[in-house]
Design a protein around this motif. Structure first.
Motif, PDB file in Angstrom:
ATOM      1  N   ARG A 143      38.553  25.982   6.687  1.00  0.00           N
ATOM      2  CA  ARG A 143      37.980  27.252   7.123  1.00  0.00           C
ATOM      3  C   ARG A 143      37.003  27.828   6.091  1.00  0.00           C
ATOM      4  O   ARG A 143      36.059  28.520   6.454  1.00  0.00           O
ATOM      5  N   SER A 147      33.211  28.673   6.957  1.00  0.00           N
ATOM      6  CA  SER A 147      32.634  29.978   6.623  1.00  0.00           C
ATOM      7  C   SER A 147      31.313  29.831   5.886  1.00  0.00           C
ATOM      8  O   SER A 147      30.342  30.544   6.165  1.00  0.00           O
ATOM      9  N   PHE A 199      32.706  35.934   6.556  1.00  0.00           N
ATOM     10  CA  PHE A 199      33.346  34.902   7.367  1.00  0.00           C
ATOM     11  C   PHE A 199      34.647  34.423   6.718  1.00  0.00           C
ATOM     12  O   PHE A 199      35.652  34.189   7.411  1.00  0.00           O
ATOM     13  N   ILE A 200      34.650  34.265   5.394  1.00  0.00           N
ATOM     14  CA  ILE A 200      35.876  33.835   4.710  1.00  0.00           C
ATOM     15  C   ILE A 200      36.974  34.882   4.895  1.00  0.00           C
ATOM     16  O   ILE A 200      38.123  34.550   5.185  1.00  0.00           O
ATOM     17  N   LEU A 203      38.171  34.535   8.613  1.00  0.00           N
ATOM     18  CA  LEU A 203      38.801  33.270   8.971  1.00  0.00           C
ATOM     19  C   LEU A 203      40.037  32.964   8.128  1.00  0.00           C
ATOM     20  O   LEU A 203      40.894  32.178   8.555  1.00  0.00           O
TER      21      LEU A 203
END
Length: 209
Positions: A143, A147, A199-200, A203
């Protein structure tokens, strides 16, 4: 500052460390509890550092976590203290996670808390799903890569637009090279980095797994 992870494992921030604590009573004698704890954490990738009054085990290093990040590559030190408690053993586990150079996200907290909590399950002689924890660690790494890819992909057209619009504006303001390039590069890097971080953060929320 105190956080609360899943499984009710308290997590406290102490300087550059995050400290996890978990206590329970195992239905086995002290020496058996010590050996089973060592076996359990060895299966999770820990190595024995000391076996005096307290059992001390370590996993990961700062250098390794910088070169190849994953939750289980983070530098951690586990201390297990054991004492007789009736027919069993009182066990106190303390895990110190060195967060130097890292932003620690929900998935990392979740996995380390999960591993501590399952130590109690293991000492009770109940089955532990080691494969599930391994998959979680691997999925977290995947993930992070996802990201980064999403952040860069979305940032590219935005960066192009900034350069196309910003270059003539800066030129009209009398800002030429190399300062103009520095300003545009700084803006582009900030946008790309912010998107990757966003995004990190989303996610690596364990509730999204």
């Amino acid at each position: 500052m105190t956080h609360q992870a899943d499984f009710s494992v308290p997590i406290e921030r102490v300087g550059r460390y995050l400290r996890f604590r978990w206590s329970f009573v195992a239905p086995v004698p002290v020496e058996e509890a010590r050996q089973r704890l060592q076996d359990y954490f060895t299966r999770l990738g820990y190595a024995l550092a000391s076996s005096g009054d307290a059992l001390v085990m370590k996993r990961g290093t700062l250098a390794r976590s910088m070169l190849k990040w994953s939750p289980r590559n983070l530098a951690t030190e586990l201390t297990a203290r054991l004492a007789p408690a009736g027919d069993g053993t009182a066990v106190t586990l303390e895990l110190r996670l060195n967060r130097t150079g890292h932003t620690i996200y929900g998935a990392e907290l979740y996995l380390h808390a999960w591993e501590l909590k399952e130590a109690e399950t293991y000492l009770r002689g109940e089955p532990v799903d080691f494969a599930a924890m391994e998959r979680f660690d691997r999925r977290t790494l995947e993930r992070v890569y996802l990201s980064m890819g999403l952040g860069v992909a979305i940032a590219i057209p935005i960066v192009v637009l900034i350069v196309v619009i910003g270059r003539p504006i800066l030129s009209d303001l009398g800002i030429d090279r190399p300062l103009r390039g520095g300003i545009l590069g700084g803006l582009s890097g900030a946008i790309a980095g912010s998107l990757v971080w966003l995004f990190i953060r989303v996610l690596l929320n364990p509730q999204k797994y």
